[in-house]
Design an enzyme around this catalytic site. Structure first.
Site, PDB file in Angstrom:
ATOM      1  CB  THR A  81      -0.931   0.034   1.230  1.00 57.79           C
ATOM      2  OG1 THR A  81      -0.144   0.093   2.431  1.00 57.79           O
ATOM      3  CG2 THR A  81      -1.830  -1.191   1.279  1.00 57.79           C
ATOM      4  N   GLY A  82       0.442   2.297  -0.636  1.00 59.96           N
ATOM      5  CA  GLY A  82       1.257   3.497  -0.786  1.00 59.96           C
ATOM      6  C   GLY A  82       1.355   4.310   0.491  1.00 59.96           C
ATOM      7  CE1 TYR A 130      -0.603   0.545  -8.775  1.00 56.01           C
ATOM      8  CE2 TYR A 130       1.143   1.729  -7.641  1.00 56.01           C
ATOM      9  CZ  TYR A 130      -0.098   1.123  -7.630  1.00 56.01           C
ATOM     10  OH  TYR A 130      -0.826   1.084  -6.470  1.00 56.01           O
ATOM     11  NE  ARG A 165     -12.696   7.794  -1.463  1.00 54.97           N
ATOM     12  CZ  ARG A 165     -12.020   7.659  -0.332  1.00 54.97           C
ATOM     13  NH1 ARG A 165     -12.530   6.985   0.654  1.00 54.97           N
ATOM     14  NH2 ARG A 165     -10.841   8.210  -0.187  1.00 54.97           N
ATOM     15  CG  HIS A 278      -6.378  -1.341  -6.460  1.00 57.99           C
ATOM     16  ND1 HIS A 278      -5.275  -1.442  -7.269  1.00 57.99           N
ATOM     17  CD2 HIS A 278      -6.019  -0.466  -5.486  1.00 57.99           C
ATOM     18  CE1 HIS A 278      -4.317  -0.665  -6.836  1.00 57.99           C
ATOM     19  NE2 HIS A 278      -4.737  -0.051  -5.728  1.00 57.99           N
ATOM     20  NE  ARG A 313     -11.989  -4.989   6.775  1.00 57.48           N
ATOM     21  CZ  ARG A 313     -11.502  -4.838   5.547  1.00 57.48           C
ATOM     22  NH1 ARG A 313     -10.618  -5.720   5.061  1.00 57.48           N
ATOM     23  NH2 ARG A 313     -11.869  -3.806   4.801  1.00 57.48           N
ATOM     24  N   GLY A 332      -4.501  -5.553   3.461  1.00 59.37           N
ATOM     25  CA  GLY A 332      -4.105  -4.162   3.282  1.00 59.37           C
ATOM     26  C   GLY A 332      -4.626  -3.280   4.400  1.00 59.37           C
ATOM     27  NE  ARG A 333      -9.976  -0.023   2.405  1.00 58.27           N
ATOM     28  CZ  ARG A 333     -10.208  -0.591   1.221  1.00 58.27           C
ATOM     29  NH1 ARG A 333     -10.169  -1.912   1.101  1.00 58.27           N
ATOM     30  NH2 ARG A 333     -10.477   0.161   0.164  1.00 58.27           N
TER      31      ARG A 333
END
Length: 393
Positions: A81-82, A130, A165, A278, A313, A332-333
């Site tokens: 992740t960035g 990328y 969004r 993604h 999760r 990721g999150r």
């Protein structure tokens, strides 16, 4: 400290929300447009069930597996992740946590820490790129990652640059300067512990990308790197094949959803793929990754390692993915929330939570080894699976 421990990933998320400035926390949620894909990534795991045994089970379980030639302690690896400005130690803290728990680190080319520092913290590091810039520039980035000691390359191809969004995109600055500090001061001052972390480290949140420049050029900001990416024409399958050959080692293509693309990826020479949307940031309306996983496994699973990411999760989510054919999952999150909540210890905490859930699910299913899981260990309701694309002629 004992009171820093959390028992679920959702509790890590709650603590991250409480600790981070609203704009920073909002950036972690992501998800494009109305967030249908983001929601489906989570909802889909709840539609799958188990049929547990009640006797004859064993309390000893082997969770270990391998991904891209790396032996790992459980089927969970760190997804790249960035710019991880949720904590001063960023990717280095995550790499140390992953190493402490015996698993691999995925490092984004948009990371805020140099690849050399991350590999020093975790020798099992996969470098992510990328398709951006020309081939000579990309080859130089690969050379740097190879020289640093990265053991695999991840090519992420599944973002269509949709950033709108319905609930509002966060305001992310290009760099942290006096103007930025004044603009964000009201919300940052409401999160004094986050501010104190950076004050103690003697640094400001770093929004540059030190793994992007070549030939001793200065590191661009995140949006500078993002602009280079957006300005590069999308790759062809010949470009993917060139990338795999140029790297010359374990190579994962991240972002597959279609069966025909899976066949083309295999033919291009990839050694692994990640079924992914993604994290809900590709075209909104793409199905949950877990719904698409079995079709990709059936298409190329005998030739290519298949992992997945999106919506993990709980440890039981990991078990469902492995039972449906994944070699491992990427998170990721979940680890970013752990990082925000308690730094390296918070990431270790998230990995421990997932490991405990995997172990409990194996116990209930009567399995001694993660490799013993099969599709019939999971209850898949009618209409759950999605098969995208046809097998190419």
């Amino acid at each position: 400290m004992a009171n820093d421990w959390f028992e679920t990933v959702l509790e890590a998320q709650r603590r991250a929300k409480k600790r981070l400035p609203p704009s920073v926390y909002s950036a972690l949620l992501a998800g494009s447009e109305r967030g249908s894909t983001y929601d489906d990534n989570l909802r889909a795991f709840g539609e799958l069930g188990f049929a547990p045994h009640v006797a004859g089970n064993t309390s000893q379980h082997d969770l270990s597996t391998s991904v891209m030639g790396q032996q790992i302690s459980m089927p969970v690896i760190i997804s790249p992740t960035g710019v991880q400005a949720v904590h001063p130690d960023g990717e280095v803290a995550v790499a140390r946590a992953a190493a402490a728990r015996g698993t691999a680190m995925g490092l984004s080319s948009f990371a805020s820490k140099p690849v050399e520092d991350v590999v020093a913290a975790n020798p099992q590091t996969f470098f992510q790129m990328y398709w951006m810039g020309d081939r000579d520039t990309m080859a130089q980035r690969m050379d740097r990652a190879r020289t640093a000691g990265c053991v695999g390359l991840i090519a992420t191809l599944d973002w269509s640059f949709s950033h709108g969004r319905d609930w509002g995109s966060p305001s992310i600055p290009d760099k942290v300067d006096v103007k930025t500090m004044l603009t964000f001061a009201p919300e940052v001052l409401r999160r004094p512990r986050w501010l104190l972390d950076f004050a103690r480290s003697g640094q400001l949140p770093d929004l540059t990308t030190p793994n992007i420049p070549v030939d001793a050029q200065p590191a661009p900001t995140f949006f500078g790197a993002y602009g280079e990416w957006m300005g590069t024409p999308p790759p062809s399958w010949d470009d993917v094949a060139w990338m795999a050959k140029e790297w010359g080692g374990p190579f994962m293509l991240k972002g597959l959803s279609r069966v025909d693309d899976a066949h083309r990826a295999r033919d291009a020479g990839v050694t692994a793929v990640s079924v992914s949307n993604h994290g809900g940031n590709n075209i909104d309306g793409t199905p949950a990754a877990i719904r698409m996983l079995p079709s990709v496994v059936d298409a190329i699973g005998e030739d290519v390692e298949v992992v997945m990411d999106g919506g993990i999760r709980r440890g039981s989510d990991v078990v469902k993915a492995v039972a449906l054919g994944a070699r491992a999952v990427m998170i990721g999150r979940a680890y970013l929330w752990g990082l925000a909540a308690n730094g390296q210890a918070g990431v270790e905490n998230v990995l421990d939570v997932l490991r405990g859930g995997i172990d409990s699910a194996l116990l209930g299913l009567g399995k001694t080894d993660i490799g013993d899981l099969r599709r019939d260990d999971v209850l898949v309701p009618d209409g759950f699976l999605r098969v995208l694309g046809d097998v190419p002629a």
